[in-house]
Design a protein around this motif. Structure first.
Motif, PDB file in Angstrom:
ATOM      1  N   ARG A  26       1.026  -1.146  -0.140  1.00 25.22           N
ATOM      2  CA  ARG A  26      -0.030   0.051   0.019  1.00 25.22           C
ATOM      3  C   ARG A  26       0.924   1.217   0.197  1.00 25.22           C
ATOM      4  N   HIS A  38       1.801  -3.783   3.981  1.00 31.77           N
ATOM      5  CA  HIS A  38       0.982  -3.890   5.371  1.00 31.77           C
ATOM      6  C   HIS A  38       0.974  -5.224   5.637  1.00 31.77           C
ATOM      7  N   ASP A  42      -6.345  -3.953   8.688  1.00 29.03           N
ATOM      8  CA  ASP A  42      -6.879  -2.560   9.618  1.00 29.03           C
ATOM      9  C   ASP A  42      -8.545  -2.666   9.537  1.00 29.03           C
ATOM     10  N   HIS A 118      -8.084   3.081  14.748  1.00 31.29           N
ATOM     11  CA  HIS A 118      -8.099   1.556  14.198  1.00 31.29           C
ATOM     12  C   HIS A 118      -7.517   0.430  14.812  1.00 31.29           C
ATOM     13  N   HIS A 120      -5.381  -2.768  14.198  1.00 29.73           N
ATOM     14  CA  HIS A 120      -4.382  -3.432  13.126  1.00 29.73           C
ATOM     15  C   HIS A 120      -4.392  -5.120  13.772  1.00 29.73           C
TER      16      HIS A 120
HETATM   17 ZN   LIG Z   1      -2.409  -1.829  10.177  1.00 29.43          ZN
END
Ligand SMILES: [Zn+2]
Length: 231
Positions: A26, A38, A42, A118, A120
């Protein structure tokens, strides 16, 4: 993301979260024009402080603040894989605590290196830590075994034996354990050993029937598994 969302995505979207960044390459959110890989998924779309449940079942391996991860809860599952929950606002569990699927392990936050509120979610391979490049792959491609009290299990000598053991797993339809998860084997009735010695397994599962498919090296192990599958 796979065409069909996997278990982790289904678990969180069923609770009102949405995927804000999938697994894979990303644009780097902190370095414009650069790409990063990544290593997790997320989940966001809910306010800071929302309780975060875990889809994993196992034992809390780490529950504290790390640079980058922020407040992190890591859970080792019965196969030895480590499930990371990062950027939490608060932590609700402690190391060594047993957790079941659906237990609240913390609250949603943006601690550590995060551009917004968020979660992860990342899965690391057995024998790795919460740091480094121990990530397993796309968490959505990890298979969660619904039944924990399994009668049969495959035990690997190392990660490298996973490929040898895959056809056996498919035929027996039973979970694959790493040696780091031997403590979870007590209830297992038959253990198929694919790589490594039997002594540790005998100690971990003294009442189990052992099927030793280990050779002196990886190639011999592969051959023994192939012969076993033909029987
Ligand atoms: Zn993440």
């Amino acid at each position: 993301m796979p065409a069909q969302p996997g278990f982790v995505t289904r678990f969180y979207t069923a609770r009102g979260f949405r995927v804000t960044s999938p697994f894979g390459p990303r644009p780097d959110p902190f370095k414009p024009g650069e790409t990063e890989f990544h290593t997790g998924i997320d989940f966001g779309g809910k306010p800071q402080g929302t309780p975060v449940e875990t889809p994993a079942q196992g034992t809390v391996f780490a529950a504290r603040s790390y640079t980058g991860w922020g407040n992190l809860v890591a859970i080792t599952d019965f196969r030895g894989y480590i499930h990371l929950h990062a950027h939490l606002d608060s932590i609700k569990v402690y190391p060594g605590q047993k957790v079941a699927r659906g237990d609240v392990i913390g609250t949603l936050g943006r601690t550590g290196t995060a551009t917004g509120v968020h979660l992860h979610y990342q899965i690391n391979r057995p024998g790795t830590d919460v740091r480094g490049d121990g990530y397993f792959g796309n968490p959505d491609e990890y298979i969660f075994d619904e039944v924990m009290d399994v009668e049969r299990a495959i035990v690997l000598g190392s990660d490298a034996d996973y490929f040898n053991a895959a056809p056996l797993r498919d035929k027996l339809n039973c979970p694959v354990f790493s040696r780091s998860a031997l403590g979870q084997l007590k209830a297992v009735k038959t253990v198929y050993i694919c790589g490594g010695g039997v002594e540790e397994v005998v100690k971990a599962a003294p009442n189990a029937e052992l099927v030793n498919l280990s050779g002196n090296n990886r190639y011999e192990t592969a051959r023994k598994i192939q012969e076993f599958l033909k029987m």
